[in-house]
Write a protein that holds these residues in place. Sequence first.
Motif, PDB file in Angstrom:
ATOM      1  N   GLU A 165       5.498   0.153  -0.031  1.00 41.21           N
ATOM      2  CA  GLU A 165       4.159  -0.177  -0.538  1.00 41.21           C
ATOM      3  C   GLU A 165       3.187   0.984  -0.411  1.00 41.21           C
ATOM      4  O   GLU A 165       2.271   1.127  -1.231  1.00 41.21           O
ATOM      5  N   ASP A 166       3.360   1.834   0.592  1.00 37.52           N
ATOM      6  CA  ASP A 166       2.439   2.952   0.754  1.00 37.52           C
ATOM      7  C   ASP A 166       2.457   3.868  -0.466  1.00 37.52           C
ATOM      8  O   ASP A 166       1.441   4.491  -0.803  1.00 37.52           O
ATOM      9  N   VAL A 167       3.601   3.935  -1.153  1.00 41.21           N
ATOM     10  CA  VAL A 167       3.712   4.758  -2.354  1.00 41.21           C
ATOM     11  C   VAL A 167       3.121   4.048  -3.567  1.00 41.21           C
ATOM     12  O   VAL A 167       2.462   4.670  -4.411  1.00 41.21           O
ATOM     13  N   LYS A 168       3.308   2.747  -3.637  1.00 40.49           N
ATOM     14  CA  LYS A 168       2.985   2.006  -4.856  1.00 40.49           C
ATOM     15  C   LYS A 168       1.595   1.364  -4.852  1.00 40.49           C
ATOM     16  O   LYS A 168       1.037   1.088  -5.914  1.00 40.49           O
ATOM     17  N   ALA A 169       1.045   1.108  -3.664  1.00 38.55           N
ATOM     18  CA  ALA A 169      -0.230   0.399  -3.582  1.00 38.55           C
ATOM     19  C   ALA A 169      -1.356   1.072  -4.371  1.00 38.55           C
ATOM     20  O   ALA A 169      -2.150   0.374  -5.020  1.00 38.55           O
ATOM     21  N   PRO A 170      -1.484   2.404  -4.364  1.00 35.27           N
ATOM     22  CA  PRO A 170      -2.567   3.013  -5.148  1.00 35.27           C
ATOM     23  C   PRO A 170      -2.513   2.655  -6.629  1.00 35.27           C
ATOM     24  O   PRO A 170      -3.554   2.442  -7.263  1.00 35.27           O
ATOM     25  N   PHE A 171      -1.302   2.586  -7.179  1.00 33.16           N
ATOM     26  CA  PHE A 171      -1.159   2.196  -8.585  1.00 33.16           C
ATOM     27  C   PHE A 171      -1.564   0.746  -8.791  1.00 33.16           C
ATOM     28  O   PHE A 171      -2.360   0.430  -9.684  1.00 33.16           O
ATOM     29  N   PHE A 172      -1.018  -0.153  -7.962  1.00 36.56           N
ATOM     30  CA  PHE A 172      -1.322  -1.565  -8.132  1.00 36.56           C
ATOM     31  C   PHE A 172      -2.819  -1.844  -7.951  1.00 36.56           C
ATOM     32  O   PHE A 172      -3.407  -2.670  -8.662  1.00 36.56           O
ATOM     33  N   LYS A 173      -3.447  -1.160  -7.009  1.00 36.69           N
ATOM     34  CA  LYS A 173      -4.880  -1.356  -6.801  1.00 36.69           C
ATOM     35  C   LYS A 173      -5.689  -0.829  -7.976  1.00 36.69           C
ATOM     36  O   LYS A 173      -6.767  -1.353  -8.279  1.00 36.69           O
ATOM     37  N   ALA A 174      -5.171   0.207  -8.642  1.00 35.99           N
ATOM     38  CA  ALA A 174      -5.880   0.775  -9.788  1.00 35.99           C
ATOM     39  C   ALA A 174      -5.857  -0.157 -10.991  1.00 35.99           C
ATOM     40  O   ALA A 174      -6.826  -0.228 -11.753  1.00 35.99           O
ATOM     41  N   ILE A 175      -4.755  -0.889 -11.174  1.00 39.57           N
ATOM     42  CA  ILE A 175      -4.657  -1.766 -12.345  1.00 39.57           C
ATOM     43  C   ILE A 175      -5.019  -3.210 -12.014  1.00 39.57           C
ATOM     44  O   ILE A 175      -5.151  -4.043 -12.912  1.00 39.57           O
ATOM     45  N   ASP A 176      -5.193  -3.510 -10.737  1.00 44.07           N
ATOM     46  CA  ASP A 176      -5.560  -4.867 -10.318  1.00 44.07           C
ATOM     47  C   ASP A 176      -6.481  -4.758  -9.108  1.00 44.07           C
ATOM     48  O   ASP A 176      -6.035  -4.535  -7.985  1.00 44.07           O
ATOM     49  N   SER A 177      -7.774  -4.901  -9.344  1.00 43.88           N
ATOM     50  CA  SER A 177      -8.753  -4.728  -8.269  1.00 43.88           C
ATOM     51  C   SER A 177      -8.591  -5.764  -7.166  1.00 43.88           C
ATOM     52  O   SER A 177      -9.105  -5.592  -6.060  1.00 43.88           O
ATOM     53  N   ASN A 178      -7.866  -6.845  -7.459  1.00 42.04           N
ATOM     54  CA  ASN A 178      -7.669  -7.898  -6.466  1.00 42.04           C
ATOM     55  C   ASN A 178      -6.279  -7.871  -5.847  1.00 42.04           C
ATOM     56  O   ASN A 178      -5.856  -8.841  -5.210  1.00 42.04           O
ATOM     57  N   TYR A 179      -5.584  -6.748  -6.021  1.00 39.54           N
ATOM     58  CA  TYR A 179      -4.214  -6.651  -5.503  1.00 39.54           C
ATOM     59  C   TYR A 179      -4.156  -6.983  -4.016  1.00 39.54           C
ATOM     60  O   TYR A 179      -3.308  -7.774  -3.578  1.00 39.54           O
ATOM     61  N   THR A 180      -5.043  -6.420  -3.230  1.00 37.02           N
ATOM     62  CA  THR A 180      -4.996  -6.603  -1.776  1.00 37.02           C
ATOM     63  C   THR A 180      -5.172  -8.056  -1.388  1.00 37.02           C
ATOM     64  O   THR A 180      -4.436  -8.581  -0.537  1.00 37.02           O
ATOM     65  N   VAL A 181      -6.125  -8.736  -2.010  1.00 33.21           N
ATOM     66  CA  VAL A 181      -6.395 -10.121  -1.617  1.00 33.21           C
ATOM     67  C   VAL A 181      -5.341 -11.085  -2.161  1.00 33.21           C
ATOM     68  O   VAL A 181      -5.258 -12.227  -1.705  1.00 33.21           O
ATOM     69  N   PRO A 434      -0.680  11.669 -12.642  1.00 36.14           N
ATOM     70  CA  PRO A 434      -0.852  10.936 -11.376  1.00 36.14           C
ATOM     71  C   PRO A 434      -2.335  10.674 -11.094  1.00 36.14           C
ATOM     72  O   PRO A 434      -3.185  11.170 -11.826  1.00 36.14           O
ATOM     73  N   GLY A 435      -2.632   9.985 -10.049  1.00 36.73           N
ATOM     74  CA  GLY A 435      -4.010   9.714  -9.668  1.00 36.73           C
ATOM     75  C   GLY A 435      -4.482   8.330 -10.026  1.00 36.73           C
ATOM     76  O   GLY A 435      -5.313   7.743  -9.344  1.00 36.73           O
ATOM     77  N   TYR A 436      -3.959   7.795 -11.174  1.00 35.61           N
ATOM     78  CA  TYR A 436      -4.252   6.425 -11.602  1.00 35.61           C
ATOM     79  C   TYR A 436      -5.738   6.187 -11.895  1.00 35.61           C
ATOM     80  O   TYR A 436      -6.251   5.082 -11.729  1.00 35.61           O
ATOM     81  N   GLU A 437      -6.433   7.243 -12.360  1.00 34.28           N
ATOM     82  CA  GLU A 437      -7.808   7.033 -12.787  1.00 34.28           C
ATOM     83  C   GLU A 437      -7.811   6.202 -14.065  1.00 34.28           C
ATOM     84  O   GLU A 437      -6.908   6.301 -14.892  1.00 34.28           O
ATOM     85  N   SER A 438      -8.842   5.399 -14.236  1.00 29.67           N
ATOM     86  CA  SER A 438      -8.940   4.551 -15.424  1.00 29.67           C
ATOM     87  C   SER A 438      -9.013   5.410 -16.678  1.00 29.67           C
ATOM     88  O   SER A 438      -9.719   6.422 -16.723  1.00 29.67           O
ATOM     89  N   ALA A 439      -8.271   5.037 -17.705  1.00 29.25           N
ATOM     90  CA  ALA A 439      -8.274   5.769 -18.973  1.00 29.25           C
ATOM     91  C   ALA A 439      -9.458   5.337 -19.821  1.00 29.25           C
ATOM     92  O   ALA A 439      -9.994   4.238 -19.670  1.00 29.25           O
ATOM     93  N   ALA A 440      -9.866   6.202 -20.744  1.00 28.40           N
ATOM     94  CA  ALA A 440     -11.003   5.883 -21.605  1.00 28.40           C
ATOM     95  C   ALA A 440     -10.717   4.674 -22.468  1.00 28.40           C
ATOM     96  O   ALA A 440     -11.564   3.829 -22.698  1.00 28.40           O
ATOM     97  N   SER A 441      -9.485   4.571 -22.969  1.00 35.42           N
ATOM     98  CA  SER A 441      -9.078   3.402 -23.748  1.00 35.42           C
ATOM     99  C   SER A 441      -7.844   2.829 -23.099  1.00 35.42           C
ATOM    100  O   SER A 441      -6.965   3.564 -22.670  1.00 35.42           O
TER     101      SER A 441
END
Length: 679
Positions: A165-181, A434-441
Amino acid sequence: MSNKTRIILIAIMLVAAVFLSGCVDDKSATEDQSSEKITEKANSAIGQNNVTDDKKMSVPEDIDNNMTNATATASSFNVTNTTNTTSTYTYYSSGSSSSKSSGSSSKSSDSSETDTITVTDDLGRSITVPYPCERTVFLVENAMNTMYAVGGANDIVGIGKVWAEDVKAPFFKAIDSNYTVKKISNGTAQPSTETIATVNPQLVFLWASDWESADIKAIEETLNVPVYAVYIDSLDDLQNQITTFSKLIGKKEQGEKVIDVMDNEMDKVTDVTNKISDEEKPTVYWMWGDVYGTAGKTSTANDLIERSGGINVIDEWDNSSKNTEHPVLNLETLLKLNPDVIYMWYNANLDPQNITSGDNVNGIDFSDWSQLDAVKNGRVYEFSDHFVYDFHTPRLPLAMMYMAKDLYPTQFADMDLTEEADQYFVDIYGVHYPGYESAASTTQDVTDQITVSAAASLTEAFTDMETEFEAENPDIDVVCNFAASGTLRTQIEGGAPVDVFASAAEDQMDTLASKGFIYNDTREDFAKNSLVMIVPKGNTLGLTGMQDLTKSEVEKISIGNPDTVPAGKYAKEGLTIAGLWDSVSNKTLLAENVKQALVYVETGEAEAGFVFSTDASSAKNGSIEVITSVPVTTPITYPIAIVSSTQHEEDSQLFIDFVTGEKGESILEQYGFSIPQTG
């Protein structure tokens, strides 16, 4: 004759038997078919368990051994005192065929457009769920990637364990703001059935290679919730799954778009490799974490090799097990096959250099491999990034590009894998790599989104409100997160991205107010409740009131944890007023929230329990009995307020206005809440 061919012949024979005899035992037919179907898959699952370290990868990479072993006889879930109750969902065991279908779905012919939908899971089992399916739990991570790809982030309400999860959590949190909860797992363990029940799922996804999986039965029989069995052994299976997931949540067009993107990206590889003759293509030995476990002809890894321009070296093996998904060879066979290339899946304890250098690793002497052409020519490669190149997810085309560059470095010299991955992540998930910043579209519909963290006892009412509010406000997407009020308060204090908080107790809201976490001028009391004592159906102990809880026959009393669960706090207060707390506190079975306290009584884990009256009303028909109401001195009122860190204050206020308005109050009363008097 391959296993799949035998399966088809068996199915034909069974159909013929119907016409000849006029009847057939449906149950036995289904069992016979399913046992035939899973023979090769059971073998592959067993083979996948032959790893020397739990960090090594098996198929798929995020499933632990007791979830993939088709021969397991015990469920990996913590199930206690399972009871047989009337099913509250429509579930059909597909006995007509044991082979996988295309994953097509259809709505119930006698239902409305938005009533139910019937789909076929990866094992060929037909399941019927509400349409669109908006409350899913994922206990298998690669399938969760598929749900995110088709735009289903808001339809996921519970997430089990995630490997690495330490590798994947940044991605999941980027595409789902409620991943942690949404995480309902405890460390590396999958959640118990009781914990799964607390998020009120409509459908649970888990990895299974067997129709008779104990894990499937644990959920379906204990919770009366259907299970989608996930099992991918080809590219076709993966794309069928994408189609099915998108239909389940009412986003068929998004599923089609994902498949189009995948096909276009794969064409970048196959447009080149299809022009290469078989004589020029290298033979490839695929190496799973168990080293001598490889890719059979009926596997996604085989599809990957062939589409990347290689030939699976196992084609030359004269053993019928090559037609299973995960055959296991030995050194003698490998030396005889003599592959041109060795391709390793990620292995934490083994690198290509260990093989080419002839090292001894985990008891395997790789100097014995020095005779192989792949070793002599230094053509040993590895998928070192097990996340980006997970080919049991829609990211399979990226794995193809990665492998193709290794197999044909000249032909794909101009292919920039980082650029390709970045654009692919943007097209499929709406974030950069990498980085998982939100894309413009993005591939998702652009709407404002607000997160509402609400007490577990509000689950049914707020789920309905979410639907009604979104119908009136199509540009606002509401995501509800249900848990114990104390847990939600802690999440907000920890910086969770929450816009609106609805508590089942004033003290949780008071704490947030004192620390500046809410806007006090938006706070309103919107509902009232009451506390009741409940027992399992039948009341076999003959309990008539709280005084009976002191009886020796009463061993467990289910209440929410008084420190975090308002219903538990009120239960302790009620028992204290009755002079019983000191004598029964050692019997308490503490639940994470009021819904779990209810489940403990429904399943017979506890002989009695305390829940809100609204939760008792929401219990499965006939599963519990209400013994008495419980007097408390603290009024059971529900406050709601905007969280001060919100970026969507106007939308959040609109939601609160809906809750406290005429439609919101009507929904609350429908579920047994009363409305506080104003003025």
